[in-house]
Design a protein around this motif. Sequence first.
Motif, PDB file in Angstrom:
ATOM      1  N   ASN A 168       2.901  -1.451  10.506  1.00 41.72           N
ATOM      2  CA  ASN A 168       3.834  -1.953  11.524  1.00 41.72           C
ATOM      3  C   ASN A 168       3.381  -1.605  12.940  1.00 41.72           C
ATOM      4  O   ASN A 168       2.327  -1.002  13.146  1.00 41.72           O
ATOM      5  CB  ASN A 168       5.270  -1.500  11.235  1.00 41.72           C
ATOM      6  CG  ASN A 168       5.479  -0.026  11.469  1.00 41.72           C
ATOM      7  OD1 ASN A 168       4.628   0.651  12.029  1.00 41.72           O
ATOM      8  ND2 ASN A 168       6.607   0.489  11.037  1.00 41.72           N
ATOM      9  N   LEU A 169       4.198  -2.005  13.892  1.00 45.55           N
ATOM     10  CA  LEU A 169       3.835  -1.826  15.310  1.00 45.55           C
ATOM     11  C   LEU A 169       4.101  -0.403  15.797  1.00 45.55           C
ATOM     12  O   LEU A 169       3.800  -0.063  16.928  1.00 45.55           O
ATOM     13  CB  LEU A 169       4.671  -2.822  16.132  1.00 45.55           C
ATOM     14  CG  LEU A 169       4.185  -3.243  17.495  1.00 45.55           C
ATOM     15  CD1 LEU A 169       2.915  -4.042  17.395  1.00 45.55           C
ATOM     16  CD2 LEU A 169       5.263  -4.084  18.201  1.00 45.55           C
TER      17      LEU A 169
ATOM     18  N   THR B 252      13.333  -1.513  12.339  1.00 43.90           N
ATOM     19  CA  THR B 252      14.014  -0.970  11.154  1.00 43.90           C
ATOM     20  C   THR B 252      13.330   0.220  10.462  1.00 43.90           C
ATOM     21  O   THR B 252      13.856   0.752   9.495  1.00 43.90           O
ATOM     22  CB  THR B 252      14.198  -2.110  10.132  1.00 43.90           C
ATOM     23  OG1 THR B 252      13.036  -2.942  10.150  1.00 43.90           O
ATOM     24  CG2 THR B 252      15.418  -2.944  10.459  1.00 43.90           C
ATOM     25  N   ASN B 253      12.168   0.645  10.965  1.00 43.15           N
ATOM     26  CA  ASN B 253      11.465   1.717  10.253  1.00 43.15           C
ATOM     27  C   ASN B 253      12.228   3.051  10.312  1.00 43.15           C
ATOM     28  O   ASN B 253      12.474   3.672   9.270  1.00 43.15           O
ATOM     29  CB  ASN B 253      10.055   1.883  10.846  1.00 43.15           C
ATOM     30  CG  ASN B 253       9.186   2.823  10.055  1.00 43.15           C
ATOM     31  OD1 ASN B 253       9.219   2.828   8.830  1.00 43.15           O
ATOM     32  ND2 ASN B 253       8.406   3.640  10.733  1.00 43.15           N
TER      33      ASN B 253
ATOM     34  N   ALA C 105      15.193  -0.579   3.018  1.00 40.74           N
ATOM     35  CA  ALA C 105      15.866  -1.397   4.039  1.00 40.74           C
ATOM     36  C   ALA C 105      16.811  -2.430   3.419  1.00 40.74           C
ATOM     37  O   ALA C 105      17.664  -2.990   4.117  1.00 40.74           O
ATOM     38  CB  ALA C 105      14.828  -2.102   4.909  1.00 40.74           C
TER      39      ALA C 105
ATOM     40  N   MET D 177       0.863  -1.185   0.000  1.00 42.62           N
ATOM     41  CA  MET D 177       0.000   0.000   0.000  1.00 42.62           C
ATOM     42  C   MET D 177       0.897   1.232   0.000  1.00 42.62           C
ATOM     43  O   MET D 177       2.112   1.110   0.134  1.00 42.62           O
ATOM     44  CB  MET D 177      -0.854   0.002   1.271  1.00 42.62           C
ATOM     45  CG  MET D 177      -0.014  -0.022   2.524  1.00 42.62           C
ATOM     46  SD  MET D 177      -0.935  -0.277   4.042  1.00 42.62           S
ATOM     47  CE  MET D 177      -1.267  -2.016   3.989  1.00 42.62           C
TER      48      MET D 177
ATOM     49  N   VAL E 101       5.386  -2.265 -10.688  1.00 41.41           N
ATOM     50  CA  VAL E 101       6.550  -2.105 -11.575  1.00 41.41           C
ATOM     51  C   VAL E 101       7.073  -3.500 -11.906  1.00 41.41           C
ATOM     52  O   VAL E 101       7.291  -4.327 -11.015  1.00 41.41           O
ATOM     53  CB  VAL E 101       7.646  -1.241 -10.923  1.00 41.41           C
ATOM     54  CG1 VAL E 101       8.872  -1.151 -11.820  1.00 41.41           C
ATOM     55  CG2 VAL E 101       7.108   0.156 -10.611  1.00 41.41           C
TER      56      VAL E 101
ATOM     57  N   ALA F  56       6.760   1.212  16.676  1.00 36.98           N
ATOM     58  CA  ALA F  56       7.843   1.547  17.610  1.00 36.98           C
ATOM     59  C   ALA F  56       8.881   2.376  16.855  1.00 36.98           C
ATOM     60  O   ALA F  56       9.276   2.021  15.741  1.00 36.98           O
ATOM     61  CB  ALA F  56       8.486   0.285  18.160  1.00 36.98           C
TER      62      ALA F  56
ATOM     63  N   THR G 210       5.285  -0.860   4.495  1.00 33.53           N
ATOM     64  CA  THR G 210       5.160  -1.573   5.768  1.00 33.53           C
ATOM     65  C   THR G 210       4.990  -0.601   6.940  1.00 33.53           C
ATOM     66  O   THR G 210       4.463  -0.985   7.985  1.00 33.53           O
ATOM     67  CB  THR G 210       6.376  -2.504   5.946  1.00 33.53           C
ATOM     68  OG1 THR G 210       6.485  -3.322   4.769  1.00 33.53           O
ATOM     69  CG2 THR G 210       6.223  -3.416   7.136  1.00 33.53           C
TER      70      THR G 210
HETATM   71  C1  LIG Z   1       4.145  -6.677  11.278  1.00 35.42           C
HETATM   72  C2  LIG Z   1       5.323  -5.749  11.259  1.00 35.42           C
HETATM   73  C3  LIG Z   1       5.592  -4.963  12.372  1.00 35.42           C
HETATM   74  C4  LIG Z   1       6.700  -4.091  12.359  1.00 35.42           C
HETATM   75  N1  LIG Z   1       6.876  -3.272  13.419  1.00 35.42           N
HETATM   76  C5  LIG Z   1       7.858  -2.324  13.387  1.00 35.42           C
HETATM   77  C6  LIG Z   1       7.968  -1.355  14.417  1.00 35.42           C
HETATM   78  O1  LIG Z   1       7.201  -1.335  15.379  1.00 35.42           O
HETATM   79  N2  LIG Z   1       8.958  -0.430  14.326  1.00 35.42           N
HETATM   80  C7  LIG Z   1       9.842  -0.420  13.278  1.00 35.42           C
HETATM   81  O2  LIG Z   1      10.751   0.412  13.275  1.00 35.42           O
HETATM   82  N3  LIG Z   1       9.747  -1.323  12.272  1.00 35.42           N
HETATM   83  C8  LIG Z   1       8.751  -2.246  12.287  1.00 35.42           C
HETATM   84  N4  LIG Z   1       8.611  -3.120  11.233  1.00 35.42           N
HETATM   85  C9  LIG Z   1       9.573  -3.043  10.110  1.00 35.42           C
HETATM   86  C10 LIG Z   1       9.479  -1.757   9.276  1.00 35.42           C
HETATM   87  O3  LIG Z   1       8.152  -1.324   9.147  1.00 35.42           O
HETATM   88  C11 LIG Z   1      10.107  -2.009   7.896  1.00 35.42           C
HETATM   89  O4  LIG Z   1      11.456  -2.404   8.081  1.00 35.42           O
HETATM   90  C12 LIG Z   1      10.138  -0.757   6.999  1.00 35.42           C
HETATM   91  O5  LIG Z   1       8.855  -0.197   6.896  1.00 35.42           O
HETATM   92  C13 LIG Z   1      10.677  -1.165   5.624  1.00 35.42           C
HETATM   93  O6  LIG Z   1      10.591  -0.085   4.746  1.00 35.42           O
HETATM   94  P1  LIG Z   1      10.965  -0.260   3.198  1.00 35.42           P
HETATM   95  O7  LIG Z   1      10.769   1.087   2.608  1.00 35.42           O
HETATM   96  O8  LIG Z   1      12.271  -0.908   3.066  1.00 35.42           O
HETATM   97  O9  LIG Z   1       9.912  -1.296   2.586  1.00 35.42           O
HETATM   98  P2  LIG Z   1       8.332  -1.264   2.561  1.00 35.42           P
HETATM   99  O10 LIG Z   1       7.831  -0.366   3.636  1.00 35.42           O
HETATM  100  O11 LIG Z   1       7.869  -2.664   2.557  1.00 35.42           O
HETATM  101  O12 LIG Z   1       7.954  -0.525   1.197  1.00 35.42           O
HETATM  102  C14 LIG Z   1       7.986  -1.132  -0.048  1.00 35.42           C
HETATM  103  C15 LIG Z   1       6.893  -0.544  -0.912  1.00 35.42           C
HETATM  104  O13 LIG Z   1       7.124  -0.908  -2.264  1.00 35.42           O
HETATM  105  C16 LIG Z   1       5.925  -1.389  -2.829  1.00 35.42           C
HETATM  106  N5  LIG Z   1       6.310  -2.322  -3.903  1.00 35.42           N
HETATM  107  C17 LIG Z   1       6.963  -3.492  -3.788  1.00 35.42           C
HETATM  108  N6  LIG Z   1       7.186  -4.035  -5.000  1.00 35.42           N
HETATM  109  C18 LIG Z   1       6.662  -3.176  -5.902  1.00 35.42           C
HETATM  110  C19 LIG Z   1       6.573  -3.179  -7.319  1.00 35.42           C
HETATM  111  N7  LIG Z   1       7.099  -4.151  -8.066  1.00 35.42           N
HETATM  112  N8  LIG Z   1       5.931  -2.134  -7.917  1.00 35.42           N
HETATM  113  C20 LIG Z   1       5.426  -1.119  -7.182  1.00 35.42           C
HETATM  114  N9  LIG Z   1       5.499  -1.059  -5.830  1.00 35.42           N
HETATM  115  C21 LIG Z   1       6.105  -2.082  -5.210  1.00 35.42           C
HETATM  116  C22 LIG Z   1       5.177  -2.034  -1.665  1.00 35.42           C
HETATM  117  O14 LIG Z   1       3.792  -2.123  -1.943  1.00 35.42           O
HETATM  118  C23 LIG Z   1       5.493  -1.040  -0.557  1.00 35.42           C
HETATM  119  O15 LIG Z   1       4.593   0.052  -0.591  1.00 35.42           O
HETATM  120  C24 LIG Z   1       7.543  -4.021  11.225  1.00 35.42           C
HETATM  121  C25 LIG Z   1       7.266  -4.814  10.109  1.00 35.42           C
HETATM  122  C26 LIG Z   1       6.164  -5.662  10.113  1.00 35.42           C
HETATM  123  C27 LIG Z   1       5.864  -6.492   8.896  1.00 35.42           C
END
Ligand SMILES: Cc1cc2nc3c(=O)[nH]c(=O)nc-3n(C[C@H](O)[C@H](O)[C@H](O)COP(=O)(O)OP(=O)(O)OC[C@H]3O[C@@H](n4cnc5c(N)ncnc54)[C@H](O)[C@@H]3O)c2cc1C
Length: 471
Positions: free
Chosen positions: A24-25, A447-448, A436, A16, A155, A27, A20
């Motif tokens: 996420n939670l 990791t957020n 990430a 979305m 994509v 924190a 994530t």
């Molecule tokens: C249940 C859960 C609880 C968590 N709790 C915490 C917390 O409390 N505190 C914390 O710091 N971290 C937490 N995390 C981890 C943290 O949220 C993630 O590490 C961080 O959000 C990762 O960010 P990102 O930008 O790398 O990836 P993501 O946030 O996963 O973003 C990737 C985006 O790319 C999009 N995407 C993927 N492939 C494509 C494609 N081919 N075409 C178009 N769009 C695409 C996805 O839809 C998504 O919107 C949690 C994770 C989970 C699953």
Amino acid sequence: MKYMKNQVVQVTRGKMLGGTSSINLMAYTRGNCHDCDTWAKIVNDTTWKWENVLPYFIKSERLDESDLNCVDKELHGTEGYLGVSTQHNDVTSEYLKAFSEVGHDIEYGINGDKPVGFSEPLFTIANGTRQSAALAFLSNFQDRTNLHVLKNALVTKILFDDNKCATGVELILNDRLLTIRATKEVIVSAGAINSPQLLMLSGVGPRQHLKHKNIKVISDLPVGQKMQDHIYVLVVHKMGKEILNKKPVDPSKYPLPLIIGYAALNKTQKYPDYEITTAILNDKNDFMPSCVFFLSLKDEICQDYYDHSGNRQLMYTLVSYLYPKFRGQILLNTTNPRDQPLIYPNYLTEEKDIENLEKYVKDYLKVTNSSVFKSVNSELIIPRACNCVPDQSFWKCYVKCLVISGYHFSGTCAMGEVVDSRLRVYGVKKLRVVDASVMLRIPGAHTNAPTIMIGEKAADMIKEDHELLLL
Ligand SMILES: Cc1cc2nc3c(=O)[nH]c(=O)nc-3n(C[C@H](O)[C@H](O)[C@H](O)COP(=O)(O)OP(=O)(O)OC[C@H]3O[C@@H](n4cnc5c(N)ncnc54)[C@H](O)[C@@H]3O)c2cc1C
């Protein structure tokens, strides 16, 4: 997952806007200075040192003014787009006393400067609203004429010209295949599972694997090869008597009363070994949604917890192994971008990781020696479905039964291996990865916030490289 007593691991992600961070939670933890200093050393780029990335954490943060008294003001920001706040709860204060009694420091707002300590955590919540990356960083800029967001677009491929220069992307929107051309460069931020998938589908990845999938190799790189994650072990205590009556929490404002703590077995070490995330629950009905959906434990385990909790206050803790040795792998399953890739997290494949987890769980359990825990006859609940017999192998069995993913997937397009320290993909031009997946060593934290810091830093690097940085 043969090493995890046949548990199925959910690789949960947010599909979305905001990714994530939208599920996420919440924190807000930054990790410690050792994390970034190690990155800087490995990639030989001092701009990643803690003192140089701290301004990016501060830049994005908008800490609630009322919480400034609880933290070291120098380390926090109040003017960024990402709202951050904390929740004060009498019951968490009581539990913190127990941790203090067994030797842990209570450090409010622990976030990088001190390696260990226990605290009520900060959350990415402001005025009762989740601060997803989309809300924080997109909603304020909806009127910008140079910002276009295509929702529900997948994509499917990064396009390259004959000089291995990224020229744009191919995507599917409403069942139509579209091409978007890049004037400056392409930035991939699809997360630690899908960024490597997209790179490999586009010809950037391990040569043998791509050839096996009949994909033309543009750059032979170890994409997807060094996946990392935190692993959590669940520890649930039932309290014979309540430690203070928990005031009802307004779930529309904050999640459960939480404590986050960082501990090292060697007290002189400059970084923690494990983290605890502890939630205090009124009773088993509060725990079941977490057990089944968030922790994704097997039904018979959750049922055991339910059956043995009585109607008592529960404390559930996730003991997180911050720097595990195992490395996982992402491979393509098919060349269809709609198919999920193959994900091999490889949790517990290293004997040393199991040994360390046992040590951390036992170290954490010292809290049950506190007078606070003794006064309420706390009792560790051990699910019968784990079938752990009380002999020498008990804790090994316990760890293998109650280990889960921390959902902190990272390292699959690591700096120094797949991207350089300015996050440019090796062997091609005009292509960066910013998410990430570039973390070359998982940070000792959720990791957020570190991912958002990477985003802030990347924004400046991109502006610098295109001579757009306004000083
Ligand atoms: C249940 C859960 C609880 C968590 N709790 C915490 C917390 O409390 N505190 C914390 O710091 N971290 C937490 N995390 C981890 C943290 O949220 C993630 O590490 C961080 O959000 C990762 O960010 P990102 O930008 O790398 O990836 P993501 O946030 O996963 O973003 C990737 C985006 O790319 C999009 N995407 C993927 N492939 C494509 C494609 N081919 N075409 C178009 N769009 C695409 C996805 O839809 C998504 O919107 C949690 C994770 C989970 C699953």
